[in-house]
Write a protein that holds these residues in place. Structure first.
Motif, PDB file in Angstrom:
ATOM      1  N   ASP A 116       3.909 102.979  -5.261  1.00  0.00           N
ATOM      2  CA  ASP A 116       3.311 102.708  -6.572  1.00  0.00           C
ATOM      3  C   ASP A 116       2.704 101.308  -6.683  1.00  0.00           C
ATOM      4  O   ASP A 116       2.326 100.880  -7.771  1.00  0.00           O
ATOM      5  CB  ASP A 116       4.356 102.906  -7.677  1.00  0.00           C
ATOM      6  N   ILE A 117       2.588 100.616  -5.563  1.00  0.00           N
ATOM      7  CA  ILE A 117       1.990  99.279  -5.582  1.00  0.00           C
ATOM      8  C   ILE A 117       0.476  99.428  -5.544  1.00  0.00           C
ATOM      9  O   ILE A 117      -0.083 100.062  -4.644  1.00  0.00           O
ATOM     10  CB  ILE A 117       2.508  98.435  -4.404  1.00  0.00           C
ATOM     11  N   ALA A 118      -0.196  98.831  -6.523  1.00  0.00           N
ATOM     12  CA  ALA A 118      -1.656  98.903  -6.611  1.00  0.00           C
ATOM     13  C   ALA A 118      -2.306  98.122  -5.468  1.00  0.00           C
ATOM     14  O   ALA A 118      -1.719  97.163  -4.951  1.00  0.00           O
ATOM     15  CB  ALA A 118      -2.121  98.330  -7.953  1.00  0.00           C
ATOM     16  N   ARG A 130       1.759  93.509 -10.828  1.00  0.00           N
ATOM     17  CA  ARG A 130       2.301  92.155 -10.655  1.00  0.00           C
ATOM     18  C   ARG A 130       3.786  92.237 -10.348  1.00  0.00           C
ATOM     19  O   ARG A 130       4.480  93.122 -10.851  1.00  0.00           O
ATOM     20  CB  ARG A 130       2.170  91.338 -11.944  1.00  0.00           C
ATOM     21  N   PHE A 131       4.232  91.297  -9.540  1.00  0.00           N
ATOM     22  CA  PHE A 131       5.654  91.133  -9.263  1.00  0.00           C
ATOM     23  C   PHE A 131       5.907  89.645  -9.093  1.00  0.00           C
ATOM     24  O   PHE A 131       5.124  88.950  -8.431  1.00  0.00           O
ATOM     25  CB  PHE A 131       6.045  91.856  -7.967  1.00  0.00           C
ATOM     26  N   GLU A 132       6.979  89.154  -9.696  1.00  0.00           N
ATOM     27  CA  GLU A 132       7.379  87.771  -9.477  1.00  0.00           C
ATOM     28  C   GLU A 132       8.887  87.707  -9.335  1.00  0.00           C
ATOM     29  O   GLU A 132       9.621  88.299 -10.117  1.00  0.00           O
ATOM     30  CB  GLU A 132       6.914  86.870 -10.617  1.00  0.00           C
ATOM     31  N   GLY A 135      -1.835  93.304  -2.399  1.00  0.00           N
ATOM     32  CA  GLY A 135      -1.952  94.629  -1.802  1.00  0.00           C
ATOM     33  C   GLY A 135      -0.790  95.000  -0.907  1.00  0.00           C
ATOM     34  O   GLY A 135      -0.032  94.152  -0.449  1.00  0.00           O
ATOM     35  N   ARG A 136      -0.644  96.312  -0.687  1.00  0.00           N
ATOM     36  CA  ARG A 136       0.487  96.858   0.063  1.00  0.00           C
ATOM     37  C   ARG A 136       0.667  96.245   1.448  1.00  0.00           C
ATOM     38  O   ARG A 136       1.776  95.922   1.853  1.00  0.00           O
ATOM     39  CB  ARG A 136       0.339  98.373   0.226  1.00  0.00           C
ATOM     40  N   GLN A 137      -0.430  96.121   2.202  1.00  0.00           N
ATOM     41  CA  GLN A 137      -0.326  95.641   3.582  1.00  0.00           C
ATOM     42  C   GLN A 137       0.185  94.210   3.638  1.00  0.00           C
ATOM     43  O   GLN A 137       1.088  93.892   4.413  1.00  0.00           O
ATOM     44  CB  GLN A 137      -1.670  95.765   4.313  1.00  0.00           C
ATOM     45  N   GLU A 138      -0.395  93.315   2.834  1.00  0.00           N
ATOM     46  CA  GLU A 138       0.072  91.925   2.805  1.00  0.00           C
ATOM     47  C   GLU A 138       1.523  91.843   2.345  1.00  0.00           C
ATOM     48  O   GLU A 138       2.306  91.061   2.882  1.00  0.00           O
ATOM     49  CB  GLU A 138      -0.794  91.066   1.880  1.00  0.00           C
TER      50      GLU A 138
END
Length: 129
Positions: free
Chosen positions: A26-28, A114-116, A47-50
């Motif tokens: 579910d990560i954009a 977003r995630f922190e 992004g997912r890969q990073e």
């Protein structure tokens, strides 16, 4: 359409199953994921890969048994706050740590945008020395 709370809960449910694909699902593509200054993989990744390379894979290289245990998940509309604890053993030193942590999530259109992370980086650093 799921609520932000449901999207984030699905991430943690996948974490509990050790399902990395489920955690990333579910990560954009444009998600901004920020790990706290002083943490081993500090920085903001997009992004997912990073996120996979710089967070999940990086922590797996440094630590054995890296675990996040969710204690509370707080619904704030499009934002969700998780409180819990990290535990792991550093591969190089053999030292184990426990650290309190808060995660702040932003969700829009059924995707994590977003995630922190906020955590006790001292406990992690002590295990690495």
């Amino acid at each position: 359409m799921r609520t932000a709370y449901e999207v984030v809960k699905a991430h943690y449910d996948a974490n509990d199953r050790h399902d990395l694909e489920g955690m990333l699902a579910d990560i954009a593509d444009d998600c901004r994921w920020t790990e706290m200054d002083g943490f081993p993989c500090a920085g903001t990744y997009v992004g997912r890969q990073e996120i996979f390379e710089n967070v999940f894979a990086a922590l797996g290289k440094e630590f054995d048994g890296y675990t996040f245990t969710l204690e509370r998940l707080l619904d704030a509309g499009d934002d969700v706050v998780a409180l819990g604890e990290y535990t792991a053993t550093h591969k190089g030193t053999g030292k184990r740590f426990r650290a309190r942590v808060a995660h702040v999530w932003g969700v829009k259109d059924d995707k994590i945008r977003r995630f922190e992370q906020f955590t006790d980086t001292l406990r992690v650093a002590e295990a690495m020395r």
